[in-house]
Motif scaffolding. Structure first.
Motif, mmCIF file in Angstrom:
data_model
loop_
_atom_site.group_PDB
_atom_site.id
_atom_site.type_symbol
_atom_site.label_atom_id
_atom_site.label_comp_id
_atom_site.label_asym_id
_atom_site.label_seq_id
_atom_site.Cartn_x
_atom_site.Cartn_y
_atom_site.Cartn_z
ATOM 1 N N LEU A 57 -9.014 4.228 -5.885
ATOM 2 C CA LEU A 57 -8.151 3.388 -5.238
ATOM 3 C C LEU A 57 -7.548 2.311 -5.514
ATOM 4 C CD1 LEU A 57 -6.827 4.817 -3.334
ATOM 5 C CD2 LEU A 57 -7.949 4.242 -1.542
ATOM 6 N N ARG A 58 -8.030 1.271 -5.018
ATOM 7 C CA ARG A 58 -7.983 -0.773 -5.485
ATOM 8 C C ARG A 58 -9.418 -0.516 -6.118
ATOM 9 N NH1 ARG A 58 -6.320 0.678 -1.112
ATOM 10 N NH2 ARG A 58 -7.719 -0.693 0.355
ATOM 11 N N ALA A 61 -12.018 -1.739 -3.120
ATOM 12 C CA ALA A 61 -11.546 -0.477 -1.965
ATOM 13 C C ALA A 61 -12.180 0.088 -1.020
ATOM 14 C CB ALA A 61 -10.601 0.527 -1.853
ATOM 15 N N ARG A 64 -16.173 -1.636 -0.425
ATOM 16 C CA ARG A 64 -15.799 -2.621 1.135
ATOM 17 C C ARG A 64 -16.943 -1.805 2.286
ATOM 18 N NH1 ARG A 64 -10.209 -1.887 4.043
ATOM 19 N NH2 ARG A 64 -11.781 -1.304 6.171
ATOM 20 N N PHE A 65 -17.278 0.356 1.991
ATOM 21 C CA PHE A 65 -17.239 0.276 3.208
ATOM 22 C C PHE A 65 -18.685 0.637 2.779
ATOM 23 C CE2 PHE A 65 -12.484 1.713 3.044
ATOM 24 C CZ PHE A 65 -12.477 0.953 4.600
ATOM 25 N N GLU A 94 -11.322 -7.959 0.183
ATOM 26 C CA GLU A 94 -10.654 -6.122 0.757
ATOM 27 C C GLU A 94 -11.348 -5.853 1.824
ATOM 28 O OE1 GLU A 94 -9.343 -2.998 0.653
ATOM 29 O OE2 GLU A 94 -8.706 -3.761 -1.610
ATOM 30 N N GLY A 100 -6.088 -12.668 1.647
ATOM 31 C CA GLY A 100 -4.857 -12.147 0.088
ATOM 32 C C GLY A 100 -5.569 -11.108 -0.390
ATOM 33 N N ALA A 101 -5.149 -10.833 -1.156
ATOM 34 C CA ALA A 101 -5.510 -10.020 -2.436
ATOM 35 C C ALA A 101 -5.679 -9.772 -3.599
ATOM 36 C CB ALA A 101 -5.031 -8.528 -2.527
ATOM 37 N N ARG A 146 -4.734 -11.060 -10.495
ATOM 38 C CA ARG A 146 -3.705 -11.685 -9.776
ATOM 39 C C ARG A 146 -3.426 -11.983 -8.789
ATOM 40 N NH1 ARG A 146 2.427 -9.368 -9.472
ATOM 41 N NH2 ARG A 146 1.029 -7.580 -10.038
ATOM 42 N N GLN A 148 -2.494 -12.858 -4.977
ATOM 43 C CA GLN A 148 -1.288 -12.986 -4.253
ATOM 44 C C GLN A 148 -1.538 -12.491 -2.546
ATOM 45 O OE1 GLN A 148 2.430 -11.394 -5.578
ATOM 46 N NE2 GLN A 148 1.220 -12.652 -7.235
ATOM 47 N N LEU B 12 3.335 -1.245 -4.007
ATOM 48 C CA LEU B 12 3.681 -2.450 -3.261
ATOM 49 C C LEU B 12 4.244 -2.880 -3.061
ATOM 50 C CD1 LEU B 12 2.839 -3.658 -7.379
ATOM 51 C CD2 LEU B 12 1.356 -3.836 -5.347
ATOM 52 N N VAL B 16 6.155 -7.791 -4.209
ATOM 53 C CA VAL B 16 5.244 -8.189 -5.060
ATOM 54 C C VAL B 16 5.584 -7.464 -6.236
ATOM 55 C CG1 VAL B 16 2.992 -7.859 -5.861
ATOM 56 C CG2 VAL B 16 3.744 -8.172 -3.304
ATOM 57 N N LEU B 17 5.303 -8.787 -7.180
ATOM 58 C CA LEU B 17 6.113 -8.041 -8.772
ATOM 59 C C LEU B 17 5.052 -6.980 -9.177
ATOM 60 C CD1 LEU B 17 7.270 -8.462 -11.835
ATOM 61 C CD2 LEU B 17 4.880 -10.001 -12.263
ATOM 62 N N ASP B 18 5.782 -5.637 -9.737
ATOM 63 C CA ASP B 18 4.972 -4.731 -10.237
ATOM 64 C C ASP B 18 4.945 -4.465 -11.674
ATOM 65 O OD1 ASP B 18 4.228 -2.340 -10.764
ATOM 66 O OD2 ASP B 18 5.943 -0.705 -9.863
ATOM 67 N N LYS B 43 1.367 5.461 -5.867
ATOM 68 C CA LYS B 43 0.417 6.286 -5.430
ATOM 69 C C LYS B 43 1.004 7.329 -4.728
ATOM 70 C CE LYS B 43 -3.341 3.014 -6.132
ATOM 71 N NZ LYS B 43 -3.763 1.833 -5.452
ATOM 72 N N ARG B 67 -6.115 1.214 6.317
ATOM 73 C CA ARG B 67 -7.410 1.049 6.585
ATOM 74 C C ARG B 67 -8.108 1.372 5.437
ATOM 75 N NH1 ARG B 67 -10.032 -0.836 11.133
ATOM 76 N NH2 ARG B 67 -11.777 -0.926 10.261
ATOM 77 N N LEU B 68 -7.748 2.356 4.804
ATOM 78 C CA LEU B 68 -8.296 3.014 3.585
ATOM 79 C C LEU B 68 -7.581 2.998 2.189
ATOM 80 C CD1 LEU B 68 -10.877 3.343 1.092
ATOM 81 C CD2 LEU B 68 -10.493 5.718 2.710
ATOM 82 N N LEU B 69 -6.165 3.678 2.341
ATOM 83 C CA LEU B 69 -5.746 4.140 1.589
ATOM 84 C C LEU B 69 -4.665 3.477 1.057
ATOM 85 C CD1 LEU B 69 -4.504 7.452 2.675
ATOM 86 C CD2 LEU B 69 -6.312 7.579 1.390
ATOM 87 N N SER B 70 -4.574 2.389 1.519
ATOM 88 C CA SER B 70 -3.104 0.946 1.039
ATOM 89 C C SER B 70 -4.013 -0.209 1.321
ATOM 90 C CB SER B 70 -1.791 1.071 2.036
ATOM 91 O OG SER B 70 -2.477 0.857 3.354
ATOM 92 N N ASN B 71 -3.652 -1.664 1.043
ATOM 93 C CA ASN B 71 -3.955 -3.090 1.042
ATOM 94 C C ASN B 71 -2.959 -3.111 2.057
ATOM 95 O OD1 ASN B 71 -4.297 -5.443 1.608
ATOM 96 N ND2 ASN B 71 -5.584 -6.146 -0.808
ATOM 97 N N VAL B 73 -1.990 -5.954 2.607
ATOM 98 C CA VAL B 73 -1.290 -7.426 2.025
ATOM 99 C C VAL B 73 -1.134 -7.596 1.154
ATOM 100 C CG1 VAL B 73 -2.255 -9.357 1.252
ATOM 101 C CG2 VAL B 73 -3.984 -8.650 2.174
ATOM 102 N N ILE B 74 -0.732 -6.473 0.237
ATOM 103 C CA ILE B 74 0.329 -6.052 -0.723
ATOM 104 C C ILE B 74 0.810 -4.920 -1.078
ATOM 105 C CG2 ILE B 74 -0.901 -8.124 -2.314
ATOM 106 C CD1 ILE B 74 -2.472 -5.484 -3.302
#
Lengths: 217, 90
Positions: A57-58, A61, A64-65, A94, A100-101, A146, A148, B12, B16-18, B43, B67-71, B73-74
């Motif tokens: 996923l990331r 990510a 974190r759980f 996360e 940030g990230a 990186r 961000q 993204l 945010v640069l991809d 995705k 909460r899970l599939l995306s962040n 922040v970015i």
């Protein structure tokens, strides 16, 4: 005094941290399986590098759980010290313990090399062993380092003196050359470079020792 | 109970640069495909969910996306949800 090193499925720097802390610096070290919730008696916790849960996923990510991190959040609330290295830094963002990230390196390469870093804040215990503005050399090894964040967060990080380390030559496109940050309170530190790989003189440098040593300050 | 199919697109944020998108855009040029001014890679997540109402299904998938599939922040996400008469075989 003992420190804990969390072991997630996919961690691969847990033993390096143990060697640096226990083998090189004589700090008693205990591995913490990701399913434990018991952090009793520990002075500090390290979230090591690697690819926790395959980084599906990331990065960070899924980690974190994990149960151990619920206890780590309480540990931080009580003032406990937590160091997140590389994947550990990604997990801390996360989790929301750091802002940030971290995402794909600008040039898409996995970068494995020594980098020169500027100690931009020695406000916290983590970097109080270095003089401010000192340059140190630590290895990096990451594909997604990186850093961000939005402009407001960046301003807040700067205003609160939370940017701990910056790259002298930015290898990955991180905003404002950021390599490591702390929280405002100063008990949480996340960085992409690997201080544990710079503690044994046989490996070419010992600039990471002061950070690992600070786990027990 | 009703069954729903959800499709979530995570990308993204535009600020945010991809780099993967940029690399693919450069490859498109090498292939001789001209005129591509923007290429972003994200995705796509497909899921099936059982819930009493569509509103409840949407609420759960939106929570999951945040909460899970995306962040946040970015990344941004978008959701398409549709009724599905029967759960699909795994």
């Amino acid at each position: 005094m003992e420190i804990g090193v969390v072991v997630f499925p996919g961690s691969n720097c847990d033993r390096d941290v143990r060697w640096a802390a226990e083998g090189c610096l004589g700090i008693k070290t205990k591995f913490l399986w990701h399913e434990t919730r018991d952090l009793s008696g520990l002075k500090a916790i390290v979230l090591p590098g690697g690819f926790s849960y395959g980084d599906y996923l990331r990065c960070g990510a899924i980690a974190r759980f994990s149960p151990v991190l619920e206890s780590v959040v309480e540990f931080v609330d009580r003032g406990g010290k937590v160091l997140g290295i590389c994947n550990g830094f990604q997990i801390l963002t996360e989790l929301g313990l750091l802002p940030g990230a971290l995402t794909r390196n600008k040039d898409l390469h996995f970068i494995c090399q020594d980098v020169a870093l500027n100690v931009t804040s020695s406000r916290t215990d983590w970097l109080s062993g270095y003089e401010s503005d000192l340059s140190i050399n630590l290895p990096i090894a990451h594909g997604e380092g990186r850093f961000q964040c939005n402009p407001e967060t960046l301003r807040q990080l700067e205003d609160e003196d939370c940017i701990a380390l910056r790259y002298l030559t930015n290898p990955n496109g991180s905003i404002n050359d950021i390599a490591g940050i702390t929280n405002k309170k100063g008990n949480v530190f996340g960085l992409m470079p690997h201080p544990e790989r710079a503690c044994d003189p046989l490996l070419g440098g010992i600039d990471g020792r002061s950070i690992i040593q600070s786990l027990i300050y | 109970m009703s069954f729903f199919q959800a499709s979530i697109e995570v990308s993204l944020r535009s600020s945010v640069l991809d780099p993967a998108g940029e690399a693919a855009r450069s490859a498109a040029q090498s292939l001789g495909v001209e005129g591509i001014t923007k290429l972003r890679i994200g995705k796509s997540i497909q899921l099936e969910i059982e819930a009493p109402t569509e509103a409840e299904a949407r609420r759960r998938v939106e929570f999951l996306s945040d909460r899970l599939l995306s962040n946040p922040v970015i990344e941004d996400w978008s959701l398409e949800l549709k009724n599905s008469s029967l759960p699909k075989a795994p």
